[in-house]
Design a protein around this motif. Structure first.
Motif, PDB file in Angstrom:
ATOM      1  N   ALA A  64       0.899  -0.995   0.050  1.00 32.06           N
ATOM      2  CA  ALA A  64      -0.067   0.028   0.099  1.00 32.06           C
ATOM      3  C   ALA A  64       0.845   1.159  -0.077  1.00 32.06           C
ATOM      4  O   ALA A  64       2.062   1.267   0.248  1.00 32.06           O
ATOM      5  N   VAL A  74      -4.058   0.499  -2.292  1.00 35.90           N
ATOM      6  CA  VAL A  74      -3.549  -0.825  -2.231  1.00 35.90           C
ATOM      7  C   VAL A  74      -3.001  -1.062  -3.693  1.00 35.90           C
ATOM      8  O   VAL A  74      -3.732  -1.005  -4.797  1.00 35.90           O
ATOM      9  N   GLU A 114      -0.824  -9.619   2.881  1.00 35.45           N
ATOM     10  CA  GLU A 114      -2.165  -8.759   3.227  1.00 35.45           C
ATOM     11  C   GLU A 114      -1.944  -8.463   4.813  1.00 35.45           C
ATOM     12  O   GLU A 114      -2.308  -7.690   5.579  1.00 35.45           O
ATOM     13  N   THR A 117       0.405  -5.867   5.133  1.00 36.63           N
ATOM     14  CA  THR A 117      -0.086  -4.609   5.030  1.00 36.63           C
ATOM     15  C   THR A 117      -1.119  -3.980   5.892  1.00 36.63           C
ATOM     16  O   THR A 117      -1.195  -2.810   6.101  1.00 36.63           O
TER      17      THR A 117
END
Length: 278
Positions: A64, A74, A114, A117
């Protein structure tokens, strides 16, 4: 496919979704970049993965970018192993509610990205189900990659090196560190005075006495060197050896004095009469 062709193909696949195609920088490493709405994020990833012409079957990375008041971008980079072309897929989420759908069911390798982030930017990935801490301790507060995050190390103690512009002048330089096991001066033992004051290691409370200096003879200048003794001739050497006693000043080992030619004892001639009688 060229980056322009990849961008046009992605826009065609996502129609009627409002997708915008562009090309990133990097000259020979440029990538097609497509911006999609957050609600179409997972559908866009599925579409470019399953399309036979694009064939984006490899997830390279996901991260991001903090755009401050505009929210967070993103960014997902996909690669086609067969077609040898890439794609940067982006979506922007608001800062007050940063949520986007997870793509772990499409690319299981996205789980680690993920989680990172979410930890660094505070973005939630709906449907991930396991956004636990990855790099930071569980008690850590805040998101370090947000631009408003202040480094706690600069607040807790002053920087030991050179000051940067805008930093306070409080705090000194580095404190000298002694080797392990070496006590501070005055903690125990003798208190030596500096070398040169009263000798190396001397002091009122004891210590190692100074080492006496050795007296070395002065080296003569080149013009004052003693002359070498002349070497005697062969005749003088033979005459001197004949007149010398069996044991001379050279000592019992018969070593020659400096300047003499070493000579041995006179050779004995064989007696012819003794040889005839035998």
């Amino acid at each position: 496919m060229t980056p322009e062709e990849v961008g046009r193909r992605v826009v065609e696949l996502l129609a009627p979704v409002a997708a915008t195609a562009s090309v990133s920088g990097g000259q020979g490493y440029a990538r097609a970049t497509v911006d999609v709405p957050p609600a179409s994020w997972a559908d866009a990833v599925r579409a470019v993965r399953d399309d036979a012409e694009l064939g984006f079957d490899f997830l390279d990375w996901l991260s991001a970018v903090d755009e401050l008041a505009d929210g967070f971008d993103v960014v997902l980079h996909l690669w086609s192993v067969r077609g040898r072309h890439g794609l940067l897929l982006r979506t922007r989420v608001p800062r007050d509610a940063p949520v986007v759908a997870s793509v772990v069911d499409l690319f299981p390798g996205a789980a680690w990205h993920e989680r990172e982030t979410h930890e660094m930017f505070g973005i939630d990935f709906a449907g991930h189900g396991e956004l636990r801490p990855l790099l930071l301790p569980p008690e850590f507060e805040g998101h370090p990659l947000r631009k408003e995050f202040v480094l706690a190390s600069r607040v807790a103690k002053p920087w030991p090196g050179a000051k940067e512009p805008g930093e306070s002048e409080a705090g000194g330089g580095r404190r000298p560190v002694r080797p392990p096991g070496v006590p501070a001066p005055g903690e125990w033992g003798t208190t030596p005075t500096p070398a040169g004051a009263a000798g190396a290691g001397e002091g009122p409370r004891g210590g190692t006495p100074a080492r006496p200096a050795r007296e070395r003879p002065a080296r003569p200048s080149p013009g004052e060197r003693p002359a070498r003794a002349a070497r005697p001739s062969a005749a003088e050497g033979a005459a001197g050896s004949a007149a010398a006693p069996a044991v001379d000043e050279a000592g019992p080992l018969g070593r020659p004095l400096p300047g003499e030619i070493p000579t041995g004892p006179p050779r004995q001639q064989p007696d012819p009469d003794a040889a005839g009688e035998s």
